[in-house]
Design a protein around this motif. Structure first.
Motif, mmCIF file in Angstrom:
data_model
loop_
_atom_site.group_PDB
_atom_site.id
_atom_site.type_symbol
_atom_site.label_atom_id
_atom_site.label_comp_id
_atom_site.label_asym_id
_atom_site.label_seq_id
_atom_site.Cartn_x
_atom_site.Cartn_y
_atom_site.Cartn_z
ATOM 1 N N LYS A 71 40.692 29.507 5.299
ATOM 2 C CA LYS A 71 39.301 29.909 5.561
ATOM 3 C C LYS A 71 38.486 28.723 6.079
ATOM 4 O O LYS A 71 37.668 28.872 6.984
ATOM 5 N N ALA A 72 38.718 27.533 5.527
ATOM 6 C CA ALA A 72 37.990 26.339 5.981
ATOM 7 C C ALA A 72 38.271 26.065 7.454
ATOM 8 O O ALA A 72 37.357 25.724 8.216
ATOM 9 N N VAL A 73 39.512 26.221 7.874
ATOM 10 C CA VAL A 73 39.868 26.008 9.282
ATOM 11 C C VAL A 73 39.181 27.047 10.157
ATOM 12 O O VAL A 73 38.587 26.724 11.196
ATOM 13 N N ARG A 79 32.282 27.293 13.889
ATOM 14 C CA ARG A 79 31.134 26.396 14.097
ATOM 15 C C ARG A 79 31.309 25.580 15.385
ATOM 16 O O ARG A 79 30.361 25.355 16.114
ATOM 17 N N LEU A 80 32.533 25.158 15.654
ATOM 18 C CA LEU A 80 32.790 24.413 16.883
ATOM 19 C C LEU A 80 32.525 25.286 18.106
ATOM 20 O O LEU A 80 31.931 24.847 19.079
ATOM 21 N N GLN A 87 26.265 16.529 20.005
ATOM 22 C CA GLN A 87 26.196 16.126 18.599
ATOM 23 C C GLN A 87 26.683 17.242 17.685
ATOM 24 O O GLN A 87 27.435 17.005 16.750
ATOM 25 N N GLU A 88 26.259 18.474 17.958
ATOM 26 C CA GLU A 88 26.730 19.613 17.162
ATOM 27 C C GLU A 88 28.242 19.767 17.301
ATOM 28 O O GLU A 88 28.933 20.050 16.328
ATOM 29 N N ALA A 90 30.390 17.374 18.016
ATOM 30 C CA ALA A 90 31.028 16.262 17.311
ATOM 31 C C ALA A 90 31.069 16.533 15.811
ATOM 32 O O ALA A 90 32.097 16.319 15.154
ATOM 33 N N ASP A 91 29.955 17.025 15.252
ATOM 34 C CA ASP A 91 29.915 17.338 13.824
ATOM 35 C C ASP A 91 30.900 18.445 13.472
ATOM 36 O O ASP A 91 31.644 18.343 12.495
ATOM 37 N N ALA A 92 30.918 19.513 14.285
ATOM 38 C CA ALA A 92 31.848 20.621 14.032
ATOM 39 C C ALA A 92 33.292 20.169 14.222
ATOM 40 O O ALA A 92 34.191 20.582 13.476
ATOM 41 N N ASN A 93 33.538 19.315 15.202
ATOM 42 C CA ASN A 93 34.874 18.784 15.435
ATOM 43 C C ASN A 93 35.348 17.972 14.237
ATOM 44 O O ASN A 93 36.504 18.089 13.820
#
Length: 187
Positions: A71-73, A79-80, A87-88, A90-93
């Motif tokens: 589920k986390a993946v 989100r990615l 920036q979003e 990069a954070d999601a990545n």
């Protein structure tokens, strides 16, 4: 005498106009180069995001009770996919990298899964995509460096300020990705 002064002023205005146009065009070209490099990063992020559901489905078949990691993946991938800015993304990545790492650690507990041809092929494709993503991220950051230098150096800084060109963000890795992984060949 008046005609000569008018011609001199006109010539100065024309020269300044050409210099202005040249600098503006170079700033536009530099910004387009940054956007092009970002598109290459997005291309590799999309490729990786497309591979992940297949990997997850393969793992699901073997690791039914590992739903939290799966589920986390899936959530991080979503989100990615919804990231609107570098920036979003990069954070999601970074979040996706962490979730994928946890998922791949879980696979260590399933020798049959590691031996599965489909899983091995997907893992290899994912590794290749990670390499291409690393190159695309480096190319993007190199282009951002060139662009940011251009708009911060004189006279580019004046022109960039007047014309509204702003500094571009780097695609940076998280602190957790900078840590050296621990390898244990023991029990």
């Amino acid at each position: 005498m008046k005609n000569k002064a008018v011609w001199i002023v006109l010539a100065v205005v024309v020269v300044i106009g050409f210099l202005f146009m040249g600098k503006y065009n170079s700033l536009v070209n530099a910004e387009e180069d940054v956007q092009n490099k970002w598109a290459q990063v997005e291309n590799q992020l999309k490729r990786r995001a497309d591979l992940i559901p297949n990997l997850v489905e393969t793992v699901k078949g073997y690791a039914k009770h590992e739903q939290e990691a799966i589920k986390a993946v899936t959530d991080a991938r979503a989100r990615l996919g919804g990231a609107a800015t570098p920036q979003e993304a990069a954070d999601a990545n970074n979040e996706l990298n962490g979730a994928l790492s946890r998922l791949l650690v879980i696979t260590e507990n399933y020798p049959d899964l590691k031996a599965n041809e489909n899983f091995r092929q997907l893992s290899d494709e994912l590794a290749g995509t990670e390499n291409r993503l690393g190159v695309a991220r480096k190319d993007y950051n190199d282009e951002v460096t060139r662009f940011n230098k251009t708009i911060r150096q004189f006279p580019g800084s004046i022109m960039a300020g007047i014309l509204g060109f702003e500094k571009k963000p780097y695609f940076e890795v998280s602190e957790s990705e900078r840590e050296v992984p621990k390898v244990n060949f023991g029990t």
